[in-house]
Motif scaffolding. Structure first.
Motif, mmCIF file in Angstrom:
data_model
loop_
_atom_site.group_PDB
_atom_site.id
_atom_site.type_symbol
_atom_site.label_atom_id
_atom_site.label_comp_id
_atom_site.label_asym_id
_atom_site.label_seq_id
_atom_site.Cartn_x
_atom_site.Cartn_y
_atom_site.Cartn_z
ATOM 1 N N ALA A 175 0.844 -1.197 0.000
ATOM 2 C CA ALA A 175 0.000 0.000 0.000
ATOM 3 C C ALA A 175 0.875 1.240 0.000
ATOM 4 O O ALA A 175 1.881 1.302 0.708
ATOM 5 C CB ALA A 175 -0.905 -0.001 1.228
ATOM 6 N N ASP A 176 0.476 2.238 -0.799
ATOM 7 C CA ASP A 176 1.224 3.494 -0.817
ATOM 8 C C ASP A 176 0.417 4.666 -0.255
ATOM 9 O O ASP A 176 0.896 5.799 -0.247
ATOM 10 C CB ASP A 176 1.747 3.812 -2.213
ATOM 11 N N ASP A 177 -0.766 4.393 0.264
ATOM 12 C CA ASP A 177 -1.555 5.430 0.935
ATOM 13 C C ASP A 177 -0.992 5.603 2.339
ATOM 14 O O ASP A 177 -0.905 4.636 3.101
ATOM 15 C CB ASP A 177 -3.024 5.011 1.003
ATOM 16 N N PRO A 178 -0.586 6.817 2.725
ATOM 17 C CA PRO A 178 -0.010 7.024 4.047
ATOM 18 C C PRO A 178 -0.963 6.676 5.196
ATOM 19 O O PRO A 178 -0.515 6.397 6.303
ATOM 20 C CB PRO A 178 0.330 8.514 4.085
ATOM 21 N N ALA A 179 -2.262 6.661 4.940
ATOM 22 C CA ALA A 179 -3.230 6.326 5.987
ATOM 23 C C ALA A 179 -3.415 4.817 6.147
ATOM 24 O O ALA A 179 -4.002 4.365 7.132
ATOM 25 C CB ALA A 179 -4.571 6.979 5.690
ATOM 26 N N ALA A 180 -2.935 4.024 5.213
ATOM 27 C CA ALA A 180 -3.170 2.579 5.239
ATOM 28 C C ALA A 180 -2.661 1.893 6.511
ATOM 29 O O ALA A 180 -3.392 1.094 7.092
ATOM 30 C CB ALA A 180 -2.595 1.922 3.993
ATOM 31 N N PRO A 181 -1.444 2.165 6.979
ATOM 32 C CA PRO A 181 -0.999 1.478 8.200
ATOM 33 C C PRO A 181 -1.913 1.732 9.398
ATOM 34 O O PRO A 181 -2.196 0.819 10.171
ATOM 35 C CB PRO A 181 0.408 2.045 8.442
ATOM 36 N N ARG A 182 -2.392 2.946 9.527
ATOM 37 C CA ARG A 182 -3.290 3.285 10.637
ATOM 38 C C ARG A 182 -4.629 2.556 10.494
ATOM 39 O O ARG A 182 -5.151 1.988 11.453
ATOM 40 C CB ARG A 182 -3.489 4.799 10.689
ATOM 41 N N GLU A 183 -5.166 2.550 9.275
ATOM 42 C CA GLU A 183 -6.437 1.866 9.015
ATOM 43 C C GLU A 183 -6.302 0.356 9.225
ATOM 44 O O GLU A 183 -7.174 -0.279 9.808
ATOM 45 C CB GLU A 183 -6.897 2.137 7.580
ATOM 46 N N VAL A 184 -5.210 -0.213 8.749
ATOM 47 C CA VAL A 184 -4.994 -1.650 8.889
ATOM 48 C C VAL A 184 -4.784 -2.013 10.358
ATOM 49 O O VAL A 184 -5.282 -3.037 10.824
ATOM 50 C CB VAL A 184 -3.817 -2.113 8.013
#
Length: 74
Positions: free
Chosen positions: A42-51
């Motif tokens: 994932a390259d969306d910066p919010a992805a780690p937080r969402e995951v």
């Protein structure tokens, strides 16, 4: 004794914005047997937080090395 080895399933969500990476990961994890691992790209910066939030809800473990790849163990 450990269980059978499982292949790591790759979920490529590069170019997608949240909530899509988390949704695609959830779909992949539902299809996997317990204890299997998914590798989320994932390259969306919010992805780690969402995951991380999704994983907390489901009891999954997330390993984030900061490179845009997350390993998620179910």
């Amino acid at each position: 004794m450990s269980g059978p080895p499982y292949a790591v399933v790759v979920v490529d969500t590069r170019g997608m914005r949240c909530p899509w990476p988390a949704l695609r990961l959830a779909k992949a994890m539902r299809a996997l047997p317990p204890g299997a691992t998914a590798r989320l790209l994932a390259d969306d910066p919010a992805a780690p937080r969402e995951v991380a939030a999704l994983a907390a809800e489901h009891g999954w473990q997330v390993h984030d090395d900061g490179t845009g790849e997350l390993l998620v163990n179910g």
